[in-house]
Design a protein around this motif. Structure first.
Motif, PDB file in Angstrom:
ATOM      1  N   THR A  96       0.975   1.664   6.938  1.00 46.13           N
ATOM      2  CA  THR A  96       0.007   2.445   6.153  1.00 46.13           C
ATOM      3  C   THR A  96      -0.951   3.185   7.073  1.00 46.13           C
ATOM      4  O   THR A  96      -1.184   4.390   6.905  1.00 46.13           O
ATOM      5  CB  THR A  96      -0.776   1.498   5.221  1.00 46.13           C
ATOM      6  N   ASP A 202       9.472   6.780   7.693  1.00 41.28           N
ATOM      7  CA  ASP A 202       8.834   5.498   7.423  1.00 41.28           C
ATOM      8  C   ASP A 202       9.895   4.413   7.589  1.00 41.28           C
ATOM      9  O   ASP A 202      10.756   4.225   6.736  1.00 41.28           O
ATOM     10  CB  ASP A 202       8.252   5.514   6.007  1.00 41.28           C
ATOM     11  N   GLN A 205      11.044  -0.542   6.156  1.00 34.82           N
ATOM     12  CA  GLN A 205      12.123  -1.369   5.607  1.00 34.82           C
ATOM     13  C   GLN A 205      13.404  -1.307   6.438  1.00 34.82           C
ATOM     14  O   GLN A 205      14.374  -1.983   6.121  1.00 34.82           O
ATOM     15  CB  GLN A 205      12.433  -0.957   4.166  1.00 34.82           C
ATOM     16  N   SER A 225       5.745  -1.670  10.498  1.00 32.25           N
ATOM     17  CA  SER A 225       4.803  -2.796  10.578  1.00 32.25           C
ATOM     18  C   SER A 225       5.474  -3.978  11.277  1.00 32.25           C
ATOM     19  O   SER A 225       6.632  -4.302  10.990  1.00 32.25           O
ATOM     20  CB  SER A 225       4.390  -3.262   9.173  1.00 32.25           C
ATOM     21  N   LYS A 228       7.152  -6.975   9.182  1.00 30.40           N
ATOM     22  CA  LYS A 228       8.467  -6.896   8.545  1.00 30.40           C
ATOM     23  C   LYS A 228       9.584  -7.154   9.565  1.00 30.40           C
ATOM     24  O   LYS A 228      10.764  -7.055   9.253  1.00 30.40           O
ATOM     25  CB  LYS A 228       8.669  -5.518   7.907  1.00 30.40           C
TER      26      LYS A 228
HETATM   27  N1  PMP Z   1       6.470   1.834   3.503  1.00 30.61           N
HETATM   28  C1  PMP Z   1       7.412   1.022   3.049  1.00 30.61           C
HETATM   29  C2  PMP Z   1       8.785   1.573   2.791  1.00 30.61           C
HETATM   30  C3  PMP Z   1       7.135  -0.320   2.821  1.00 30.61           C
HETATM   31  O1  PMP Z   1       8.073  -1.128   2.343  1.00 30.61           O
HETATM   32  C4  PMP Z   1       5.837  -0.814   3.096  1.00 30.61           C
HETATM   33  C5  PMP Z   1       5.479  -2.264   2.857  1.00 30.61           C
HETATM   34  N2  PMP Z   1       5.840  -2.722   1.562  1.00 30.61           N
HETATM   35  C6  PMP Z   1       4.877   0.085   3.577  1.00 30.61           C
HETATM   36  C7  PMP Z   1       5.240   1.389   3.778  1.00 30.61           C
HETATM   37  C8  PMP Z   1       3.481  -0.346   3.876  1.00 30.61           C
HETATM   38  O2  PMP Z   1       3.471  -1.241   4.933  1.00 30.61           O
HETATM   39  P1  PMP Z   1       2.130  -2.016   5.304  1.00 30.61           P
HETATM   40  O3  PMP Z   1       1.617  -2.595   4.016  1.00 30.61           O
HETATM   41  O4  PMP Z   1       2.559  -3.056   6.280  1.00 30.61           O
HETATM   42  O5  PMP Z   1       1.178  -1.017   5.894  1.00 30.61           O
END
Ligand code: PMP
Length: 407
Positions: A96, A202, A205, A225, A228
């Motif tokens: 994010t 992004d 995933q 992140s 993950k």
């Molecule tokens: N993009 C995608 C595709 C995600 O799956 C996620 C986490 N669910 C995010 C962005 C955001 O990640 P974070 O909450 O770790 O910043």
């Protein structure tokens, strides 16, 4: 498949060895966050017990040790994603924040009235909202690339949308968290570049499931992140091409990101620190370094094959359950199974599964636009990782059968 021992991997994750609501835990919420192997937990404990110190500015041994480990982790990310330089790796708090950094720094510096930013219709809110906020101030627009009923990106529509020369950025998920669809990102990058646009991917995933290569992808920005990829929360990565990062203004000001400060004006530090104001999550970064070491010790191709085998097994079981509807059936997917049970609200299904020790996620998965397209409030999502087994899938279906009888 041969070559991947999920049971052995599972033993590395202490959290999985517990009972929840009187049942052995079945953790199927890996798309939200992955669990941490003992080596990651130990690296964080060791850091606080032995090395805790602020990085980069200390004149003492602990500060040197902390800095060395902190910067070594940056090098591990570079190796993991095949970036050309360690200074192309910027530490953030997560996907994010990485996207917000690019939207605010690159976006505010480059978007003009009438410019267009394209995102996919199945995008996570984290890759929609920052662009909307910046575009509103710049007079630009944010538009969705259509996605079909199966959850596959409409590449023909993307080509058409890129045609008018006003698209400056294609910001697209590598993999959809809600549906599991893997987008054809190499082609997306090529099309964006041919149209004179940049491409941000992004990878939140993707990173936990397969290897990514910045040289092969040639994207301009790639974000993810640590949490993950079996690392701690609070740490993320922004990869950016050196020349672009050099040309961008810093987004957050403060210590560490400056070269000189005076009341006549300040000058910026070199990359990567120009974008790293303030004390970072040092323990988290070092823990993430341990997570990357752990991942590098796995056969990732076999791990992904194992996950997909679980997905295909789960999907074949799902097709035999009356009233169970799979949402997201793209040909190219990671091991995410989003579904609905006829007549049952996803939240109720989630609660009843939890009572049987099965952890899933329910709701819109921070992807409201694609839920609206399916005209559903949300889904139940079972998402698999390296430590899940066929026994976990069996437990899910036993529990679902109870849910069906109950509801
Ligand atoms: N993009 C995608 C595709 C995600 O799956 C996620 C986490 N669910 C995010 C962005 C955001 O990640 P974070 O909450 O770790 O910043």
């Amino acid at each position: 498949p041969v070559g991947f021992d999920a049971e052995r991997v599972r033993a590395d994750f202490p959290i999985l060895q517990q009972q929840v609501n009187g049942h052995p835990l079945v953790y199927l919420d890996n798309a939200a966050t992955t669990q941490k192997p003992e080596v990651v937990i130990q690296a964080i404990v060791d850091y606080y017990r032995e090395d805790n110190s602020n990085v980069h500015r200390g004149a003492h041994t602990l500060a040197d040790r902390a800095t060395a480990k902190f910067e070594a982790a940056r090098g591990k990310v570079r190796d993991l994603i095949h970036a050309a330089h360690a200074h192309e790796i910027i530490w953030t708090r997560g996907t994010t924040e990485s996207i917000n950094l690019v939207a605010n720094s690159w976006g505010r510096g480059n978007l003009q009235p009438g410019d267009r930013v394209l995102v996919s219709a199945m995008e996570h809110h984290a890759n929609i909202v920052p662009w909307q906020m910046v575009a509103a101030d710049c007079g630009a627009s944010v538009e969705p690339i259509p996605v079909d009923e199966s959850g596959t990106l409409d590449m023909q529509a993307l080509r058409f949308m890129l045609d008018d020369g006003r698209v400056k950025m294609v910001a697209c998920g590598h993999v959809s968290n809600a549906l599991g669809s893997i987008n054809p990102v190499e082609e997306i990058v090529q099309l964006a570049h041919a149209a004179g646009a940049l491409c941000l991917l992004d990878g939140a995933q993707a990173i936990g499931h397969f290897n990514v290569d910045m040289q092969a992808l040639d994207c301009d920005f790639y974000v993810f992140s640590a949490h993950k990829l079996f690392g701690p929360t609070g740490v993320g990565v922004l990869y950016g091409k050196s020349a672009l990062l050099e040309a961008m203004q810093p987004w957050v000001g403060g210590g560490e990101m400056i070269e000189t400060v005076s009341f006549a004006g300040s000058t910026w530090n070199q990359l990567p620190w120009k974008f790293e104001a303030g004390t970072p999550d040092i323990a988290g970064v070092i823990g993430f370094g341990a997570a990357i070491d752990y991942v590098q010790g796995l056969d990732r191709v076999a791990a992904e094959a194992h996950e997909l085998e679980l997905l295909h097994y789960a999907e074949s079981r799902a097709r035999e359950v009356p009233g169970m509807r799979l949402i997201g059936t793209a040909a190219n997917k990671i091991a995410v199974m989003s579904f609905l049970l006829e007549g049952a609200h996803p939240a109720d299904v989630g609660t009843l599964l939890d009572q049987q020790g099965v952890a899933v996620r329910t709701g819109h998965h921070c992807a409201q636009p694609i839920m609206d397209q399916y005209a559903i409030p949300g889904t139940v999502r079972a998402s698999f990782s390296i430590y899940n087994t066929r026994a976990d899938v069996d437990r899910l279906f036993v529990a679902l059968e109870k849910v069906r009888q109950f509801l």
